[in-house]
Scaffold this active site. Structure first.
Site, mmCIF file in Angstrom:
data_model
loop_
_atom_site.group_PDB
_atom_site.id
_atom_site.type_symbol
_atom_site.label_atom_id
_atom_site.label_comp_id
_atom_site.label_asym_id
_atom_site.label_seq_id
_atom_site.Cartn_x
_atom_site.Cartn_y
_atom_site.Cartn_z
ATOM 1 N N HIS A 74 47.258 59.530 34.578
ATOM 2 C CA HIS A 74 47.316 59.212 33.145
ATOM 3 C C HIS A 74 48.743 59.266 32.591
ATOM 4 O O HIS A 74 49.508 60.170 32.942
ATOM 5 C CB HIS A 74 46.491 60.235 32.348
ATOM 6 C CG HIS A 74 45.024 60.204 32.627
ATOM 7 N ND1 HIS A 74 44.258 59.067 32.508
ATOM 8 C CD2 HIS A 74 44.160 61.193 32.998
ATOM 9 C CE1 HIS A 74 42.994 59.346 32.796
ATOM 10 N NE2 HIS A 74 42.907 60.630 33.108
ATOM 11 N N CYS A 114 33.142 61.289 37.375
ATOM 12 C CA CYS A 114 33.807 60.207 38.117
ATOM 13 C C CYS A 114 33.039 59.798 39.371
ATOM 14 O O CYS A 114 33.003 58.608 39.715
ATOM 15 C CB CYS A 114 35.239 60.600 38.455
ATOM 16 S SG CYS A 114 36.241 60.797 36.955
ATOM 17 N N ASP A 149 39.179 61.723 43.304
ATOM 18 C CA ASP A 149 39.940 62.651 42.447
ATOM 19 C C ASP A 149 40.045 64.082 42.978
ATOM 20 O O ASP A 149 39.863 65.044 42.209
ATOM 21 C CB ASP A 149 39.336 62.676 41.038
ATOM 22 C CG ASP A 149 39.393 61.324 40.338
ATOM 23 O OD1 ASP A 149 39.918 60.372 40.929
ATOM 24 O OD2 ASP A 149 38.902 61.227 39.197
ATOM 25 N N HIS A 159 45.548 66.211 31.499
ATOM 26 C CA HIS A 159 45.382 66.483 32.930
ATOM 27 C C HIS A 159 45.874 65.291 33.738
ATOM 28 O O HIS A 159 45.885 64.159 33.252
ATOM 29 C CB HIS A 159 43.906 66.762 33.265
ATOM 30 C CG HIS A 159 43.000 65.602 32.973
ATOM 31 N ND1 HIS A 159 42.521 65.345 31.705
ATOM 32 C CD2 HIS A 159 42.504 64.617 33.761
ATOM 33 C CE1 HIS A 159 41.764 64.265 31.724
ATOM 34 N NE2 HIS A 159 41.743 63.785 32.968
ATOM 35 N N ASP A 166 43.347 60.104 39.553
ATOM 36 C CA ASP A 166 43.550 60.035 38.111
ATOM 37 C C ASP A 166 45.060 60.069 37.865
ATOM 38 O O ASP A 166 45.747 60.954 38.398
ATOM 39 C CB ASP A 166 42.886 61.259 37.450
ATOM 40 C CG ASP A 166 41.819 60.879 36.444
ATOM 41 O OD1 ASP A 166 41.345 59.731 36.475
ATOM 42 O OD2 ASP A 166 41.454 61.742 35.622
ATOM 43 N N HIS A 193 47.831 59.485 26.657
ATOM 44 C CA HIS A 193 46.499 58.907 26.905
ATOM 45 C C HIS A 193 45.521 59.232 25.781
ATOM 46 O O HIS A 193 45.496 60.343 25.253
ATOM 47 C CB HIS A 193 45.942 59.399 28.244
ATOM 48 C CG HIS A 193 44.846 58.536 28.763
ATOM 49 N ND1 HIS A 193 43.512 58.817 28.555
ATOM 50 C CD2 HIS A 193 44.877 57.349 29.439
ATOM 51 C CE1 HIS A 193 42.773 57.854 29.098
ATOM 52 N NE2 HIS A 193 43.570 56.958 29.646
ATOM 53 N N LYS A 213 43.851 55.407 38.754
ATOM 54 C CA LYS A 213 43.040 54.956 37.618
ATOM 55 C C LYS A 213 43.386 55.750 36.364
ATOM 56 O O LYS A 213 44.006 56.811 36.449
ATOM 57 C CB LYS A 213 41.552 55.060 37.935
ATOM 58 C CG LYS A 213 41.059 56.453 38.278
ATOM 59 C CD LYS A 213 39.638 56.396 38.846
ATOM 60 C CE LYS A 213 39.104 57.769 39.172
ATOM 61 N NZ LYS A 213 38.858 58.634 38.003
#
Length: 206
Positions: free
Chosen positions: A51, A154, A11, A84, A49, A55, A109
């Site tokens: 999203h 993470c 990330d 984010h 990340d 989310h 992810k």
């Protein structure tokens, strides 16, 4: 590094660095070191990340809630974060200083609107797998080195899952950056070490 080792870079995105929507203080300072490490590995995996706007972990999607409040969801307690790394936004892009050229796999992810995802291996419901373990095992990789953002979330979740899944697992502490709220970094290290994750520093590899 040996052919059976991989570097997992967690990330390193605009959203988690200065100016990002969920910035970790001074996180971009680790990027030059990560780039040096990337040059030492034949096998490099980047996590991202990614999203959807709706989310479940975004505080903006819950009435009368503040950032970092928690809610109960099907899989337990969920922290509410500021929005984010929304799919397709600059916030979700890799930091421009990160060397992404030699990465063999980019693993996105947190794409399921109903499940958060800290770990690169298993989502927060602890049932939905990402396929990363299978990818590594198919390629005869048995040792992983993990760096990135954030050490206490993470990175830690990814490392503990890697160890549970049978990989020899190292976290390179000086190439990772923590949020460190309410002792979360110390707690994360205690948990990681207890579960067989090894702690190392970059000079042992460089």
């Amino acid at each position: 590094m040996q052919k059976n080792s991989a570097l997992i870079v967690v990330d390193v995105q605009n959203g988690f660095t200065s100016g990002g929507n969920l910035a970790v203080a001074n996180a971009e300072q680790i990027i030059p070191l990560i780039n040096q490490l990337i040059e030492k590995f034949d096998n490099v995996i980047l996590t991202q990340d990614w999203h959807p706007q709706n989310h479940i972990s975004f505080v903006e999607n819950h009435i009368n809630k503040q950032a970092y409040d928690t809610i109960q969801v099907d899989y337990g307690t969920q922290v509410l974060w500021p929005s984010h790394c929304v799919q397709g936004t600059q916030d979700a892009d890799f930091h421009p200083d990160l060397n992404t050229k030699t990465a063999q796999l980019i693993l996105r992810k947190g794409m399921n609107a109903q499940i958060d995802s800290y770990s690169a291996f298993i989502e927060a419901d602890r049932k939905t797998i990402t396929g990363l373990a299978g990818y590594l095992k198919e390629r005869k990789i048995d040792t992983v080195y993990i760096v990135g953002i954030a050490t206490d979330f993470c990175v830690a979740w990814s490392a503990m899952d890697a160890a549970k899944l049978g990989f020899e697992t190292y976290v390179i502490s000086d190439a990772s950056k923590a949020i460190d709220v309410q002792g979360s970094l110390q707690h994360a290290w205690q948990e990681m070490l207890a579960q067989g994750v090894k702690r190392t520093i970059s000079k042992h590899i460089l």
